[in-house]
Structures are given as structure tokens and as C-alpha cells.
Design an enzyme around this catalytic site. Sequence first.
Site, PDB file in Angstrom:
ATOM      1  N   TRP A 152       0.827  -1.218   0.000  1.00 29.00           N
ATOM      2  CA  TRP A 152       0.000   0.000   0.000  1.00 29.00           C
ATOM      3  C   TRP A 152       0.854   1.259   0.000  1.00 29.00           C
ATOM      4  O   TRP A 152       0.541   2.234  -0.694  1.00 29.00           O
ATOM      5  CB  TRP A 152      -0.987  -0.004   1.162  1.00 29.00           C
ATOM      6  CG  TRP A 152      -2.095  -0.987   0.933  1.00 29.00           C
ATOM      7  CD1 TRP A 152      -2.370  -2.106   1.668  1.00 29.00           C
ATOM      8  CD2 TRP A 152      -3.067  -0.986  -0.134  1.00 29.00           C
ATOM      9  NE1 TRP A 152      -3.442  -2.781   1.138  1.00 29.00           N
ATOM     10  CE2 TRP A 152      -3.885  -2.124   0.034  1.00 29.00           C
ATOM     11  CE3 TRP A 152      -3.314  -0.131  -1.219  1.00 29.00           C
ATOM     12  CZ2 TRP A 152      -4.941  -2.420  -0.841  1.00 29.00           C
ATOM     13  CZ3 TRP A 152      -4.362  -0.428  -2.088  1.00 29.00           C
ATOM     14  CH2 TRP A 152      -5.159  -1.569  -1.889  1.00 29.00           C
ATOM     15  N   ASP A 197      -1.781   6.700   6.338  1.00 31.51           N
ATOM     16  CA  ASP A 197      -2.866   5.822   5.903  1.00 31.51           C
ATOM     17  C   ASP A 197      -3.166   4.851   7.047  1.00 31.51           C
ATOM     18  O   ASP A 197      -2.358   3.981   7.357  1.00 31.51           O
ATOM     19  CB  ASP A 197      -2.415   5.086   4.632  1.00 31.51           C
ATOM     20  CG  ASP A 197      -3.473   4.134   4.077  1.00 31.51           C
ATOM     21  OD1 ASP A 197      -4.481   3.896   4.762  1.00 31.51           O
ATOM     22  OD2 ASP A 197      -3.262   3.631   2.957  1.00 31.51           O
ATOM     23  N   LYS A 247     -12.656  -1.422   6.271  1.00 34.52           N
ATOM     24  CA  LYS A 247     -11.927  -2.358   7.125  1.00 34.52           C
ATOM     25  C   LYS A 247     -12.411  -2.263   8.564  1.00 34.52           C
ATOM     26  O   LYS A 247     -12.896  -3.233   9.119  1.00 34.52           O
ATOM     27  CB  LYS A 247     -10.422  -2.084   7.082  1.00 34.52           C
ATOM     28  CG  LYS A 247      -9.656  -2.723   5.927  1.00 34.52           C
ATOM     29  CD  LYS A 247      -9.810  -2.052   4.609  1.00 34.52           C
ATOM     30  CE  LYS A 247      -9.084  -2.702   3.467  1.00 34.52           C
ATOM     31  NZ  LYS A 247      -8.073  -1.865   2.850  1.00 34.52           N
TER      32      LYS A 247
HETATM   33  C1  LIG Z   1      -7.522  -1.364   1.649  1.00 38.35           C
HETATM   34  C2  LIG Z   1      -6.426  -0.383   1.757  1.00 38.35           C
HETATM   35  C3  LIG Z   1      -6.271   0.649   0.820  1.00 38.35           C
HETATM   36  C4  LIG Z   1      -7.153   0.787  -0.388  1.00 38.35           C
HETATM   37  O1  LIG Z   1      -8.430   1.139  -0.026  1.00 38.35           O
HETATM   38  P1  LIG Z   1      -9.545   1.489  -1.112  1.00 38.35           P
HETATM   39  O2  LIG Z   1     -10.609   2.055  -0.248  1.00 38.35           O
HETATM   40  O3  LIG Z   1      -9.922   0.198  -1.794  1.00 38.35           O
HETATM   41  O4  LIG Z   1      -8.983   2.460  -2.056  1.00 38.35           O
HETATM   42  C5  LIG Z   1      -5.243   1.548   1.010  1.00 38.35           C
HETATM   43  N1  LIG Z   1      -4.409   1.470   2.057  1.00 38.35           N
HETATM   44  C6  LIG Z   1      -4.527   0.477   2.968  1.00 38.35           C
HETATM   45  C7  LIG Z   1      -3.566   0.421   4.116  1.00 38.35           C
HETATM   46  C8  LIG Z   1      -5.539  -0.470   2.844  1.00 38.35           C
HETATM   47  O5  LIG Z   1      -5.657  -1.439   3.764  1.00 38.35           O
END
Ligand SMILES: *Cc1c(COP(=O)(O)O)cnc(C)c1O
Length: 359
Positions: A101, A171, A195
Amino acid sequence: MRAYNFCAGPAALPTAVLEKAQAEILDWQGKGLSIMEMSHRSKDYVAVAEKAEADLRKLMNIPENYKVLFLQGGASLQFSAIPLNLLGKNSKADYIHTGIWSEKALKEAQRYGDINVVEAGTQIDGKLAIADASTWNLSQDAAYVHYVDNETIGGLQFASVPKANAPLVSDFSSSILSAPVDVTQFGMIYAGAQKNIGPAGLTLVIVREDLLDQAKPEIPSILKYSSQAKNDSMVNTPSTYAWYLSGLVFEWLLEQGGVEAIHKVNLAKANLLYGYIDSSDFYANPIAVQNRSIMNVPFTLANPDLEKLFLKEAEENHLLNLAGHRSVGGMRASIYNAVPLEGVQALVNFMDDFAKRNA
Ligand SMILES: *Cc1c(COP(=O)(O)O)cnc(C)c1O
């Protein structure tokens, strides 16, 4: 019956939240219509939206000088929105690279600015780890430092918030609300909802006010944090149902005792699962102990030929979505807030039984 769902995302939601949503779906609070069918500008909906923000502020202890935005496009759109918003005056940013990511984030940022990639992945005794901060080549004049708190696919998590001279942008897609965080250490925190917050379709941005006046002029107005802040995240129609449902999750979290209380449960879950894996010759986890994720637990089987059988039997035992990410294989149990301790205990019992029968 509801199975235990270990999906990495969209992920498990608390049953109590889904029951509340179900009870309200046709007739929200006696108004004769679903919340989905309401104008986002109606008094009733605005009250729901404001309550969700107030509850999130309470849960995360978010100071007044931070804006909370309820956006769309997922964390992935933030990979573009961040440089477009924050690299208008100073085009340099540091990106700490720890996995898939953080790599996607930095690749996108490279389209907009002068990106210094800080390679922070390392190995300790054959296990993946995050290198000591003293080895990082952070620059002196970056507009911000970006990192991914928890690499969802690798199962690799920062043990503490890194120190930096520039504002930290992080993030938190797979770790927000899983453990207490001192928001004042950050310029910005963002997370896709699917999540650990609510359904897909909503992206949370928590951003310090003083960072709002440096957007690039060509930025689309929908992506501009200052415009969204001025318009209470309603420059256009927001993801109303996801916002409402996330609000129900925030209420549920407050009922559980807040983030500190759920963190204790999360630690118990993670300790149970890692403890079992470490005690077994049949299963292994590839991450150095200090960087193990408390939310995403990847593990391998001593004999990879048994993976299909493992997944099939797990499903028969109502233990769902344990396959690892398609890019890495193996297994992965995502044990977000909505997965109860009993679910992890059921998984460990199954793993132990499977190992005994197939060793
Ligand atoms: C799932 C995830 C993403 C991507 O998320 P989307 O909402 O599908 O764009 C980005 N960063 C992390 C750490 C993730 O777990």
C-alpha cells in the site's frame, strides 16, 4: 447463523449494528422512509451526519483545529488527493516504503511531486521488519512525510509513530480505531471505511486546518479539502448510507467503552492467534515480533499443498475468508474490531484440530 468473517475488506461489521440498520431500513425513526431515501441536506440527515462526526471526535479525541471529512473514492483516491492538496507550495514529500500500500501511494504521488522514497523494509532473523528510524534518509525540506501505519497485505505495522520534522500523513485504513492514537502527532490521518469503520464507499480524512491552504490550483474541487471542509463534506452528494452506518459503528464502539477498551480486546485476540502460531510447528508468521499487525495476521502452512483443504474445511466450520492476498498467497486472518474474541478462539481451535489431523 452468522459465520466468523476474517475478510481483509470489505470486512466484518458488528451484528448489533446490522440489526439496528435492519430495524430502521424501511422506516427511519418513524419518518416513513429509509435514511437512504432522504436528501443529504435535510435536517434529519444532517443531524445523523453531525452525530457521526461528534462521536468520532469523541472516540479519537480529535482536537478542534482538525477537520473531519467524510469523502468517497477510497483510500486509493487519497493517494492522489494528498499530493494535490499538500504539494502546491512545496513540491517535495517523503514517502516511507514498507509494503504494497505504501508503494501504491508513492507511485501515485510521483505523478504530482518530487518524491523522496524512504526504503524502510528490512529483515531481522529472516523475518520482515521496519528498519530503525535512524537508517531512514528523510529529507530536510519535505512538505510532509507519508507512511502506512498498518500494511494490510503484509501484516506489518509500525510499533510507534515515527518522528519527523514535517507533518506526518498516515494511511490508517486497516488500523483506525483499533488502538488509541494521539491525533496531534499528525498533519493528516486517512482511512477507507471498509476495514474497521463501516461499509465501502466512505473515506475518512482527518486533517489539520493549517494544511488546507496549499492545494495545487488545478485540483478538482471534489478533492479539495478546504472546499469539502467549508461545505461539511457535501460539495456533492456524499455516501449517505455508508456515513449513517459508520455512525452506528461509532455508537457501538462508544458502548464497548471506546477505543481503549476495544484495543484491549484486540490485543487479546492478536496474542491468542500469534501465541498459537508460535507454539506450532505446522503454522508460521513471516513478521518480526515488534512489527506484527494486531489487525491482519498472515500465516503459512508447513505444507502449502494443504491450503485448499484448509480453506474448504475452515468454511465448513463457519470461518470465512482466510485466504491471503492474491499477490502473496498463504493465509491471512483479519481480526478487526468487529471480529470477537470467540471468533479468534474458534479459529485457533480449528487450526489446532487441522494441524493434528494433517501433521
Ligand atoms: C484497503 C487499503 C487501501 C485501499 O483502499 P480502497 O478504499 O480500496 O482504495 C489503502 N491502504 C490500505 C492500508 C488499505 O488497507
